[in-house]
Design an enzyme around this catalytic site. Structure first.
Site, PDB file in Angstrom:
ATOM      1  CG  HIS A 147      -2.223  -0.989   1.074  1.00  8.77           C
ATOM      2  ND1 HIS A 147      -1.915  -2.248   1.410  1.00  8.77           N
ATOM      3  CD2 HIS A 147      -3.505  -0.710   0.718  1.00  8.77           C
ATOM      4  CE1 HIS A 147      -3.115  -2.789   1.101  1.00  8.77           C
ATOM      5  NE2 HIS A 147      -3.933  -1.983   0.689  1.00  8.77           N
ATOM      6  CE  LYS A 151      -3.787  -0.536   4.856  1.00  9.94           C
ATOM      7  NZ  LYS A 151      -5.007   0.032   5.551  1.00  9.94           N
TER       8      LYS A 151
HETATM    9  N1  LIG Z   1     -12.772  -1.089   3.008  1.00 11.00           N
HETATM   10  C1  LIG Z   1     -12.119  -0.625   1.846  1.00 11.00           C
HETATM   11  O1  LIG Z   1     -12.279  -1.094   0.885  1.00 11.00           O
HETATM   12  C2  LIG Z   1     -11.102   0.481   2.109  1.00 11.00           C
HETATM   13  C3  LIG Z   1     -10.627   0.614   3.483  1.00 11.00           C
HETATM   14  N2  LIG Z   1      -9.756   1.862   3.611  1.00 11.00           N
HETATM   15  C4  LIG Z   1      -9.703   2.183   4.851  1.00 11.00           C
HETATM   16  O2  LIG Z   1     -10.400   3.510   5.295  1.00 11.00           O
HETATM   17  C5  LIG Z   1      -9.903   4.148   6.124  1.00 11.00           C
HETATM   18  C6  LIG Z   1      -9.639   5.709   5.597  1.00 11.00           C
HETATM   19  O3  LIG Z   1      -8.849   5.477   4.574  1.00 11.00           O
HETATM   20  P1  LIG Z   1      -8.145   6.781   3.705  1.00 11.00           P
HETATM   21  O4  LIG Z   1      -9.546   7.398   3.159  1.00 11.00           O
HETATM   22  O5  LIG Z   1      -7.293   6.338   2.775  1.00 11.00           O
HETATM   23  O6  LIG Z   1      -7.609   7.764   4.910  1.00 11.00           O
HETATM   24  P2  LIG Z   1      -7.398   9.116   5.012  1.00 11.00           P
HETATM   25  O7  LIG Z   1      -6.643   9.550   6.036  1.00 11.00           O
HETATM   26  O8  LIG Z   1      -7.129   9.997   3.673  1.00 11.00           O
HETATM   27  O9  LIG Z   1      -8.971   9.929   5.442  1.00 11.00           O
HETATM   28  C7  LIG Z   1      -9.581   9.584   6.731  1.00 11.00           C
HETATM   29  C8  LIG Z   1     -10.529  10.528   6.905  1.00 11.00           C
HETATM   30  O10 LIG Z   1     -11.135  10.219   8.236  1.00 11.00           O
HETATM   31  C9  LIG Z   1     -11.143  11.506   9.009  1.00 11.00           C
HETATM   32  N3  LIG Z   1     -11.140  10.934  10.455  1.00 11.00           N
HETATM   33  C10 LIG Z   1     -10.268  10.366  11.109  1.00 11.00           C
HETATM   34  N4  LIG Z   1     -10.639  10.284  12.342  1.00 11.00           N
HETATM   35  C11 LIG Z   1     -11.555  10.772  12.651  1.00 11.00           C
HETATM   36  C12 LIG Z   1     -12.552  10.952  13.579  1.00 11.00           C
HETATM   37  N5  LIG Z   1     -12.207  10.622  14.721  1.00 11.00           N
HETATM   38  N6  LIG Z   1     -13.759  11.534  13.374  1.00 11.00           N
HETATM   39  C13 LIG Z   1     -14.065  12.049  12.108  1.00 11.00           C
HETATM   40  N7  LIG Z   1     -13.428  11.868  11.284  1.00 11.00           N
HETATM   41  C14 LIG Z   1     -12.203  11.388  11.310  1.00 11.00           C
HETATM   42  C15 LIG Z   1     -10.178  12.438   8.427  1.00 11.00           C
HETATM   43  O11 LIG Z   1     -10.540  13.659   8.866  1.00 11.00           O
HETATM   44  P3  LIG Z   1      -9.312  14.824   8.949  1.00 11.00           P
HETATM   45  O12 LIG Z   1      -8.714  14.679   7.542  1.00 11.00           O
HETATM   46  O13 LIG Z   1     -10.126  16.026   9.018  1.00 11.00           O
HETATM   47  O14 LIG Z   1      -8.516  14.397  10.177  1.00 11.00           O
HETATM   48  C16 LIG Z   1     -10.139  11.923   6.918  1.00 11.00           C
HETATM   49  O15 LIG Z   1     -11.378  12.759   6.414  1.00 11.00           O
HETATM   50  C17 LIG Z   1      -8.508   3.363   6.784  1.00 11.00           C
HETATM   51  O16 LIG Z   1      -8.975   2.687   7.811  1.00 11.00           O
HETATM   52  C18 LIG Z   1      -8.111   2.563   5.472  1.00 11.00           C
HETATM   53  O17 LIG Z   1      -7.377   1.543   5.586  1.00 11.00           O
HETATM   54  C19 LIG Z   1      -9.476   2.476   2.570  1.00 11.00           C
HETATM   55  C20 LIG Z   1      -9.526   2.058   1.313  1.00 11.00           C
HETATM   56  C21 LIG Z   1     -10.396   1.014   0.700  1.00 11.00           C
HETATM   57  O1  LIG Z   2      -5.729   1.936   3.476  1.00 12.15           O
HETATM   58  C1  LIG Z   2      -6.038   1.554   2.199  1.00 12.15           C
HETATM   59  O2  LIG Z   2      -5.502   2.620   1.284  1.00 12.15           O
HETATM   60  C2  LIG Z   2      -6.447   0.533   2.082  1.00 12.15           C
HETATM   61  N1  LIG Z   2      -6.942  -0.298   2.928  1.00 12.15           N
HETATM   62  C3  LIG Z   2      -7.626  -1.572   3.120  1.00 12.15           C
HETATM   63  C4  LIG Z   2      -7.132  -2.477   3.774  1.00 12.15           C
HETATM   64  O3  LIG Z   2      -6.444  -2.126   4.820  1.00 12.15           O
HETATM   65  O4  LIG Z   2      -7.221  -3.870   3.559  1.00 12.15           O
HETATM   66  C5  LIG Z   2      -8.215  -1.943   1.635  1.00 12.15           C
HETATM   67  C6  LIG Z   2      -7.452  -1.453   0.372  1.00 12.15           C
HETATM   68  O5  LIG Z   2      -6.642  -2.463   0.081  1.00 12.15           O
HETATM   69  C7  LIG Z   2      -6.968   0.214   0.578  1.00 12.15           C
END
Ligand SMILES: NC(=O)C1=CN([C@@H]2O[C@H](COP(=O)(O)OP(=O)(O)OC[C@H]3O[C@@H](n4cnc5c(N)ncnc54)[C@H](OP(=O)(O)O)[C@@H]3O)[C@@H](O)[C@H]2O)C=CC1
Ligand SMILES: O=C(O)C1=N[C@H](C(=O)O)C[C@H](O)C1
Length: 261
Positions: A147, A151
């Site tokens: 990743h 991450k």
């Molecule tokens: N299930 C799936 O298919 C996927 C899962 N993921 C997972 O999703 C999550 C987010 O990934 P990603 O978008 O890359 O991360 P980012 O760091 O880009 O975004 C995280 C977001 O969450 C917000 N946030 C964090 N903590 C809080 C809180 N306590 N209350 C409210 N908002 C909060 C942040 O706000 P601010 O910026 O204002 O701090 C930001 O907007 C991770 O756990 C990742 O592993 C990611 C991709 C795919």
């Molecule tokens: O943090 C990410 O970007 C992603 N997180 C997920 C994971 O932890 O499996 C899914 C995806 O691969 C992207």
């Protein structure tokens, strides 16, 4: 129209989801949250801020799509449960305790908890379990994930899910999982399932399951090249979960697959 709130709306997934919800004919964005950058959400013209409870009280939402962090998702699940709002959680990095807290909330609302919402990955998870069942103990199983450098959790939630599903298919347990090797580790225990992590650059998400045999190996790989498939899968989960009976569901339920674990 399904009245939808996005948490973490300023994040990498949040920005993708804002665009996809906007383009979806059957979903309407009615609220959004972020943490430090919540002020950026003012231009959306919907209730927004850093507190999901307040946004839900103003938004009359049917479903929340939550890609933030495991810690935040536990709180979000409680806030949704208090208000009877369905929830899709894409966040990863859950401890067993945090997962149990989400399960408690899911006693009163429907929750989809999915470490990877891409349909393709969920097909790969299913195929990996099938390969493991057919190949049995004669092959050494390793999971490799890569990743982007930003991450926060490791190994990925998807790699953990793959390891869990592979272990179940092979009749093995948590004690057979190995997350890193360093030093004089000795010969590989026959039942070990290795899980290895790479981090760097802008890699969206890559997972490979290796089945190493004598004189051959099988590799099953999924490479995400855009976040859109995660987002589209999350929208599919949101449509599916809205109006369901309370319970803790995963993407296998959304896609109609038999449960792997
Ligand atoms: N299930 C799936 O298919 C996927 C899962 N993921 C997972 O999703 C999550 C987010 O990934 P990603 O978008 O890359 O991360 P980012 O760091 O880009 O975004 C995280 C977001 O969450 C917000 N946030 C964090 N903590 C809080 C809180 N306590 N209350 C409210 N908002 C909060 C942040 O706000 P601010 O910026 O204002 O701090 C930001 O907007 C991770 O756990 C990742 O592993 C990611 C991709 C795919
Ligand atoms: O943090 C990410 O970007 C992603 N997180 C997920 C994971 O932890 O499996 C899914 C995806 O691969 C992207």
């Amino acid at each position: 129209m399904i009245r939808t709130v996005l948490t973490g709306a300023t994040g990498r997934m949040g920005a993708t989801l804002q665009r996809l919800v906007h383009d979806a004919p059957d979903l309407e964005l009615v609220g959004a949250t972020a943490r430090g950058q919540a002020a950026q959400l003012g231009s959306l013209g919907v209730p927004a801020g850093d507190d999901l409870g307040r946004v839900l009280d103003a938004a009359r939402a049917q479903v929340v799509i939550d890609f933030t962090s495991a810690e935040a998702s536990v709180t979000h699940a409680r806030q949704c449960a208090e208000r009877g709002v369905a929830l899709v959680i894409g966040s990863t990095g859950f401890t067993p305790e945090a997962r149990a807290e989400v399960a408690r909330s899911a006693a009163s609302i429907p929750v989809v908890l999915a470490p990877n919402t891409s349909v393709g990955v969920n097909v790969v998870i299913r195929m990996a379990a099938e390969l493991a069942r057919v190949l049995g103990d004669g092959y050494d199983v390793e999971v490799l994930e890569a990743h982007h450098r930003m991450k926060k959790d490791a190994p990925s939630g998807t790699a953990l899910k793959l390891a869990e599903v592979l272990a179940a298919a092979l009749g093995r347990g948590q004690e057979d999982l190995t997350f890193a090797r360093h030093g004089q580790v000795g010969a590989r225990p026959k039942k070990e399932i290795g899980v290895q992590t790479l981090r760097g650059g802008d890699v969206v998400g890559e997972h490979t399951v290796f089945f190493y045999g004598e004189g051959e190996r099988i590799e099953l790989t999924h490479r995400a090249t855009s976040r859109d498939q995660f987002g589209l899968g999350a929208l599919r989960a949101a449509r599916w979960v809205t109006g369901r009976a309370p319970g803790l569901y995963d993407m296998a339920d959304v896609l109609g697959f038999p449960r792997a674990t």
